[in-house]
Write a protein that holds these residues in place. Structure first.
Motif, PDB file in Angstrom:
ATOM      1  N   ALA A 193      -5.375 -37.346 124.002  1.00  0.00           N
ATOM      2  CA  ALA A 193      -5.013 -36.410 122.937  1.00  0.00           C
ATOM      3  C   ALA A 193      -6.167 -36.203 121.965  1.00  0.00           C
ATOM      4  N   ARG A 194      -6.868 -37.274 121.633  1.00  0.00           N
ATOM      5  CA  ARG A 194      -7.998 -37.132 120.702  1.00  0.00           C
ATOM      6  C   ARG A 194      -9.069 -36.224 121.289  1.00  0.00           C
ATOM      7  N   LEU A 195      -9.286 -36.339 122.571  1.00  0.00           N
ATOM      8  CA  LEU A 195     -10.271 -35.483 123.229  1.00  0.00           C
ATOM      9  C   LEU A 195      -9.747 -34.048 123.333  1.00  0.00           C
ATOM     10  N   ALA A 196      -8.449 -33.903 123.602  1.00  0.00           N
ATOM     11  CA  ALA A 196      -7.858 -32.575 123.734  1.00  0.00           C
ATOM     12  C   ALA A 196      -7.881 -31.809 122.415  1.00  0.00           C
ATOM     13  N   GLU A 197      -7.839 -32.522 121.309  1.00  0.00           N
ATOM     14  CA  GLU A 197      -7.856 -31.876 119.993  1.00  0.00           C
ATOM     15  C   GLU A 197      -9.216 -31.253 119.679  1.00  0.00           C
ATOM     16  N   GLN A 198     -10.248 -31.702 120.379  1.00  0.00           N
ATOM     17  CA  GLN A 198     -11.581 -31.150 120.166  1.00  0.00           C
ATOM     18  C   GLN A 198     -11.757 -29.881 120.998  1.00  0.00           C
ATOM     19  N   GLN A 199     -12.514 -28.956 120.497  1.00  0.00           N
ATOM     20  CA  GLN A 199     -12.791 -27.733 121.237  1.00  0.00           C
ATOM     21  C   GLN A 199     -13.742 -28.033 122.401  1.00  0.00           C
ATOM     22  N   PRO A 200     -13.601 -27.294 123.508  1.00  0.00           N
ATOM     23  CA  PRO A 200     -14.462 -27.551 124.674  1.00  0.00           C
ATOM     24  C   PRO A 200     -15.952 -27.504 124.362  1.00  0.00           C
TER      25      PRO A 200
END
Length: 381
Positions: A286-293
């Motif tokens: 989730a923490r990674l998903a919250e960041q933009q690509p």
């Protein structure tokens, strides 16, 4: 007696064919099959002494009827014996075969997988017919292995989840050909694509085995990186955290040195998010998903894939607003590109989260896309 199907694709046979020497070709045939001169003579309707004379270059065959007889009886590619008329149309078509496959790959990467599959089918049908006729030469087998692989990958884009086994079957048919060739780079590429289609068909253990084998055969820097990325995705979906961690770490290392179109920071991020979530590390995902690509998708379909993965993870941890927004973006892209299996991912996630309006939109889109493409009576064989 029928000629062994794969005899002329073996390395030693290729050398004999390239010489164009009838004596060398006959001697090679006997070595591989274990036939005596007498047995070969009986099969061809010749006297044993004539076979001996041919192999010792004391006699040769130059007339068209005799050369055609040898070609048909021993499944020798006609052009290896200097018979060009029967093969002229095919040779002309084969020259365009490589371009057809390359253009199909480009079309698939540009989001036109259905169009690419349609372009490949006539070439595949022509090559399949040639093998059925017994004309099994290395060039034909190599071209057909590549065509079957690209065709299977294209089908993997346009078929729904319950039909993904058809795509895996076509890449598996390509692997059956690659197994006959002395070409490690081709073998590695086919294994990589077959492994990925097996993953999409839900056979993750088999996918890991194929992708691991592909790594052993692949020495190209970029292709190793792509194989590691696909291995990470398969291991994550299988719940194999150790293999996932090792593969994704190695893939990141290769990406830093230039890993090709499939291996980019965008695709690595998606694979890491999906793998972390699948191996029980949801909050890290989730923490990674919250960041933009941070960069654009390397191909249009990857935008749909990444948004579906991100939306699934965010909805699972309770971020309804951002998660639904991501799934909506995935749904729009998947509908535009005709990617039913990505629509099905959105539908599953929306249903599990109780997002009924989004689920209804996904159901409507899936109904629009759900048609038997291609006709499994033809392409599903």
């Amino acid at each position: 007696m029928r000629a062994p199907r794969w005899i002329w694709v073996r390395p030693e046979a290729k050398t004999a064919l390239a010489s164009g020497d009838i004596g060398a070709i006959l001697a090679c045939y006997r070595r591989i099959t274990g036939l005596t001169q007498a047995a070969l003579a009986d099969h061809l309707g010749y006297d044993p002494s004539y076979i001996s004379l041919l192999e010792r270059r004391r006699r040769t065959i130059t007339d068209r009827a005799g050369l055609t007889h040898l070609s048909r009886a021993l499944a020798i590619p006609p052009h290896a014996l200097g018979i060009t008329d029967d093969d002229s149309d095919f040779q002309a078509a084969a020259q365009f075969g490589d371009s057809t496959i390359r253009l199909a790959d480009i079309a698939r990467q540009a989001g036109r997988a259905a169009e690419a599959a349609d372009e490949l089918w006539p070439l595949i049908a022509r090559l399949e017919a040639r093998l059925t006729e017994g004309r099994v030469d290395a060039a034909t087998v190599h071209l057909l292995a590549r065509a079957r692989t690209t065709f299977g990958v294209c089908l993997g884009h346009v078929l729904a989840e319950e039909q993904q086994h058809v795509a895996a079957r076509w890449t598996g048919k390509a692997l059956a050909l690659a197994d006959q060739l002395d070409d490690a780079p081709l073998h590695g590429r086919v294994l990589r694509m077959h492994g990925n289609e097996l993953r999409k068909a839900g056979r993750t253990a088999a996918a890991i085995a194929r992708l691991t084998h592909a790594l052993d055969l692949t020495h190209s820097h970029g292709e190793r990186g792509q194989t590691l990325l696909l291995l990470a995705r398969a291991a994550g979906e299988h719940g194999d955290a150790a293999t996932f961690d090792a593969a994704i770490t190695d893939a990141h290392r290769v990406d830093g040195e230039g890993g090709g179109i499939l291996l980019t920071p965008f695709t690595l991020r998606e694979a890491r998010i999906r793998g972390l979530a699948a191996t029980g590390r949801l909050h890290q995902a989730a923490r990674l998903a919250e960041q933009q690509p941070g960069q654009a998708a390397p191909a249009p379909q990857w935008a749909a894939i990444e948004r579906a993965t991100t939306g699934h993870v965010l909805l699972t941890v309770g971020d309804t607003t951002t998660g639904c927004e991501a799934l909506g973006q995935s749904l729009a892209t998947a509908g535009e590109l005709r990617l039913p299996h990505q629509v099905q991912r959105v539908l599953r996630t929306a249903r599990a989260a109780g997002e009924h309006e989004l689920a209804q939109r996904a159901e409507a889109e899936l109904s629009r896309l759900r048609r038997p493409y291609p006709d499994t009576k033809c392409f599903g064989k």
